[in-house]
Enzyme design. Sequence first.
Site, PDB file in Angstrom:
ATOM      1  N   MET A 161      -5.716  -7.658   5.262  1.00 26.31           N
ATOM      2  CA  MET A 161      -4.227  -6.750   5.534  1.00 26.31           C
ATOM      3  C   MET A 161      -3.445  -7.145   6.322  1.00 26.31           C
ATOM      4  O   MET A 161      -2.945  -5.918   6.992  1.00 26.31           O
ATOM      5  CB  MET A 161      -5.099  -5.436   5.643  1.00 26.31           C
TER       6      MET A 161
ATOM      7  N   ASP B 103      -9.568   1.393  -7.621  1.00 32.37           N
ATOM      8  CA  ASP B 103      -8.364   1.115  -6.483  1.00 32.37           C
ATOM      9  C   ASP B 103      -7.932  -0.097  -7.266  1.00 32.37           C
ATOM     10  O   ASP B 103      -8.055  -0.512  -8.721  1.00 32.37           O
ATOM     11  CB  ASP B 103      -9.296   0.526  -5.618  1.00 32.37           C
TER      12      ASP B 103
ATOM     13  N   LYS C   8      -5.267   2.872  -3.424  1.00 28.53           N
ATOM     14  CA  LYS C   8      -4.532   2.986  -2.502  1.00 28.53           C
ATOM     15  C   LYS C   8      -4.015   2.133  -2.539  1.00 28.53           C
ATOM     16  O   LYS C   8      -4.156   0.774  -2.286  1.00 28.53           O
ATOM     17  CB  LYS C   8      -5.075   3.907  -1.308  1.00 28.53           C
TER      18      LYS C   8
END
Length: 464
Positions: A387, A251, A273
């Site tokens: 996040m 990642d 991502k």
Amino acid sequence: MEQSSKWPYFPVFLRLRGRRVLVVGGGEVAARKLRLLAKTDARLEVVARELNEELTQASRDGVISHVAADFDATQLDGCLLVIAATDDAALNRSVAAAADARGIAVNVVDDPLPSSFVTPSIVDRHPLLIAIATGGQAPVLGRRLREKIETMLPAAYGRLAGFMGARRARVQAALPQADRRGLWENFLDGPGAEAVLSGAEAAADAELQRLLDGDARRGEVYLVGAGPGDPDLLTFRALRLMQQCDVVLYDALLPQAILDLVRRDAERIYVGKRRARHTLAQDQINAELVRLAREGKRVLRLKGGDPFVFGRGGEEIQELAAAGIAFQVVPGITAANGCAAYAGIPLTHRDHAQACVFVTGHQRADGTLALHWDALARPGQTVVIYMGLNTLPNLCDQLITHGLPADWPAAVVEQGTSPEQRVIVSTLRDLPAAVIAADVKGPSLVIVGSVVTLREQLRWRDRV
Ligand code: SAH
């Protein structure tokens, strides 16, 4: 000093079952040797006027038999080994001389000269034993080496040796000698050995049977959590699997220092991502894992933090399970744990928080945050938001609207556990502006709760 080119010692493993082993001495030094000897089924006799507490108990338990007398050479009759472990150097040497005269192997603890054998440093993965000796030259070096090997060898390696031992006869009966080694090599390189190490013996047996039936080795997927960034926070198992994979899918958040620990020959596939910059869609990643494993590869799916905390690890292995592909999941230190420890903000504390909630601040496609605000906006708990950087103003607003005071403590930890870690301590009202002022851009975790105030006392890393 010139080193002799001849070995001073020959390494052997002695079968001690039922044999007499004499230890002279009843103190701590003797006890240390006896602890090891008691792992065998030797008949252990201890010559000493007095025994220390541990050995008195061992004698009561029948682990050793106590000869409460002074040393006498006749006690040596019929012994296979003797260990002189008293605190009297002269006595130790006379024990050694008497043993030597009878051709009995003798070790004087910490005195190689009169010893005819030395005891090695041992890495114990019974039935697998690794003995390390430095010819009496550098015992501290031997111990160092032992510690290194300890960390390299999974604790369950003994189980693996035992598993293979118990099935040797079956393999011998099924295959000609020339083919056996290849079969075991395939077993060790494939999902079979991994299954034994993670305690799934039935799966391991099934894999062994497949290999015996002549099927090709199957691939497998390791879903591994790499922790929040500091390579030191990898687990032993994560590191081991990183070093034996054929291909790695990784990642965006993974630091180079961690990727550098992946086996050099492994093919590297970036599937990272970053928000709005998707490289491979999730279903493509899932399909890729299945395809590579079907080619017989050992596929490492390396993820930041823990794969089961906002990592979509569940979705990836659902797909693998459906496709009948072997996999294992290795937990990692999740960002909340890493950031909390390195920022000096405990997630729970008797005086501050009796609960801790992890939530995602990732907004849905329509721009809203689907969170249970009433449950989050409570004192007595810590809320950790993953996040949450982009939705921070909205987050803080909602928490205030739903009842938390505007001056309720809140912090952002940016790039937690890395050398670049930054911690911004503020309040719900002021945190969004403080984050903009500090130009926070890296992966960041929001921590809300009165535990944040403890940082003043508990910070230990970034003391600026
Ligand atoms: N599975 C990961 C989380 C993936 S979601 C884990 O268990 O940690 C990605 C979010 O995790 C980032 O947006 C950020 O909020 C958080 N994060 C991951 N690593 C971080 C770090 N080193 N410092 C701060 N936050 C981090």
